[in-house]
Design a protein around this motif. Structure first.
Motif, mmCIF file in Angstrom:
data_model
loop_
_atom_site.group_PDB
_atom_site.id
_atom_site.type_symbol
_atom_site.label_atom_id
_atom_site.label_comp_id
_atom_site.label_asym_id
_atom_site.label_seq_id
_atom_site.Cartn_x
_atom_site.Cartn_y
_atom_site.Cartn_z
ATOM 1 N N LEU A 132 36.396 -41.089 24.245
ATOM 2 C CA LEU A 132 36.624 -40.480 22.940
ATOM 3 C C LEU A 132 35.932 -41.267 21.834
ATOM 4 O O LEU A 132 35.267 -40.706 20.961
ATOM 5 N N VAL A 133 36.051 -42.591 21.871
ATOM 6 C CA VAL A 133 35.382 -43.444 20.883
ATOM 7 C C VAL A 133 33.859 -43.265 20.983
ATOM 8 O O VAL A 133 33.174 -43.155 19.965
ATOM 9 N N GLY A 189 28.276 -40.107 19.330
ATOM 10 C CA GLY A 189 27.833 -38.749 19.609
ATOM 11 C C GLY A 189 27.643 -38.427 21.081
ATOM 12 O O GLY A 189 27.003 -37.435 21.419
ATOM 13 N N ARG A 190 28.209 -39.253 21.989
ATOM 14 C CA ARG A 190 28.090 -39.016 23.433
ATOM 15 C C ARG A 190 29.362 -38.333 23.939
ATOM 16 O O ARG A 190 30.364 -38.989 24.212
ATOM 17 N N GLY A 250 32.384 -19.344 21.386
ATOM 18 C CA GLY A 250 32.028 -19.459 22.797
ATOM 19 C C GLY A 250 32.177 -20.872 23.330
ATOM 20 O O GLY A 250 32.474 -21.807 22.588
ATOM 21 N N GLU A 251 31.958 -21.015 24.654
ATOM 22 C CA GLU A 251 32.119 -22.318 25.309
ATOM 23 C C GLU A 251 31.130 -23.355 24.793
ATOM 24 O O GLU A 251 31.489 -24.508 24.560
ATOM 25 N N LYS A 252 29.878 -22.957 24.628
ATOM 26 C CA LYS A 252 28.860 -23.904 24.171
ATOM 27 C C LYS A 252 29.205 -24.435 22.784
ATOM 28 O O LYS A 252 29.105 -25.641 22.528
ATOM 29 N N GLU A 253 29.601 -23.557 21.881
ATOM 30 C CA GLU A 253 29.948 -23.968 20.518
ATOM 31 C C GLU A 253 31.189 -24.861 20.515
ATOM 32 O O GLU A 253 31.236 -25.863 19.800
ATOM 33 N N THR A 254 32.181 -24.523 21.329
ATOM 34 C CA THR A 254 33.409 -25.306 21.388
ATOM 35 C C THR A 254 33.137 -26.702 21.939
ATOM 36 O O THR A 254 33.676 -27.690 21.446
ATOM 37 N N ALA A 255 32.268 -26.792 22.937
ATOM 38 C CA ALA A 255 31.957 -28.089 23.562
ATOM 39 C C ALA A 255 31.319 -29.064 22.581
ATOM 40 O O ALA A 255 31.294 -30.264 22.841
ATOM 41 N N GLU A 256 30.844 -28.579 21.444
ATOM 42 C CA GLU A 256 30.283 -29.460 20.424
ATOM 43 C C GLU A 256 31.361 -30.305 19.746
ATOM 44 O O GLU A 256 31.077 -31.365 19.219
ATOM 45 N N CYS A 270 36.342 -24.522 9.767
ATOM 46 C CA CYS A 270 35.936 -25.552 8.823
ATOM 47 C C CYS A 270 35.975 -26.974 9.354
ATOM 48 O O CYS A 270 35.525 -27.879 8.674
ATOM 49 N N CYS A 271 36.487 -27.213 10.531
ATOM 50 C CA CYS A 271 36.661 -28.591 10.987
ATOM 51 C C CYS A 271 36.120 -28.801 12.385
ATOM 52 O O CYS A 271 36.115 -27.890 13.197
ATOM 53 N N SER A 272 35.694 -30.023 12.630
ATOM 54 C CA SER A 272 35.365 -30.451 13.978
ATOM 55 C C SER A 272 36.557 -31.234 14.499
ATOM 56 O O SER A 272 36.990 -32.188 13.868
ATOM 57 N N ILE A 273 37.084 -30.830 15.620
ATOM 58 C CA ILE A 273 38.178 -31.566 16.226
ATOM 59 C C ILE A 273 37.528 -32.627 17.098
ATOM 60 O O ILE A 273 36.860 -32.317 18.062
ATOM 61 N N THR A 274 37.676 -33.881 16.707
ATOM 62 C CA THR A 274 36.949 -34.943 17.390
ATOM 63 C C THR A 274 37.849 -35.796 18.260
ATOM 64 O O THR A 274 37.418 -36.794 18.784
ATOM 65 N N ALA A 275 39.084 -35.433 18.400
ATOM 66 C CA ALA A 275 39.982 -36.190 19.255
ATOM 67 C C ALA A 275 40.835 -35.223 20.049
ATOM 68 O O ALA A 275 40.817 -34.030 19.812
ATOM 69 N N SER A 276 41.569 -35.764 20.969
ATOM 70 C CA SER A 276 42.443 -34.935 21.771
ATOM 71 C C SER A 276 43.489 -34.293 20.875
ATOM 72 O O SER A 276 44.261 -34.967 20.228
#
Length: 160
Positions: free
Chosen positions: A104-105, A111-112, A70-76, A41-47
């Motif tokens: 990170l910012v 989105g980069r 998978g790796e591709k999905e996680t890398a998002e 349910c969540c996107s982890i957007t920070a370390s």
């Protein structure tokens, strides 16, 4: 069974797409036991890396990758950057001087996602001033075959 986070584990920023997850106690902290709950349910957007041994962190990341599909999905939404030779928090024979906040910012706000992070060796290392790219796991820094072996520009992040 109680879901307690691994000792020393801290999740910094979560961006939830599913409103009920915002109130979920499972995402207050993410541990290896609650990875699938967070990935659903969540996107982890920070370390959000456990402050523990490297192998524990790798195990956690592999569980996250499996839960995310998978790796591709996680890398998002998550990337793991290991620092070869670095002691627990810093020091050791490593290029342990780096800025993770700026990439990170850029990822969160623009989105980069970071493809590499440049790191430098400190004055007390065997190679003061050396730079290397830190690569998102499982990629590793590889010498291009030309250029100075002391600069990050002479290296590329590639699959092992």
């Amino acid at each position: 069974m109680s879901r307690r986070p691994m000792p020393g584990f801290s999740a910094r920023v979560l961006r939830c797409r599913n409103p009920p997850c915002r109130r979920s106690p499972q995402i207050q902290s993410i541990s290896p036991r609650s990875v699938s709950d967070a990935a659903s349910c969540c996107s982890i957007t920070a370390s959000a890396i456990p402050r523990s041994r490297r192998l524990d962190t790798l195990d956690w990341y592999k569980r996250l990758t499996n839960a995310a599909g998978g790796e591709k999905e996680t890398a998002e939404f998550a990337r793991l950057f290991l620092v070869p030779g670095m002691n627990h928090c810093s020091g050791g024979p490593a290029t342990d001087g780096f800025d993770v906040l700026t990439p990170l910012v850029a990822w969160v706000e623009q989105g980069r996602a970071p493809e590499r992070i440049e790191a430098r060796a400190g004055a007390t290392t065997p190679w003061p001033g050396r730079s290397r790219p830190l690569c998102p796991y499982p990629r590793q820094a590889r010498y291009l075959g030309s250029g100075s072996i002391e600069t990050a520009e002479s290296f590329v992040c590639t699959a092992p």
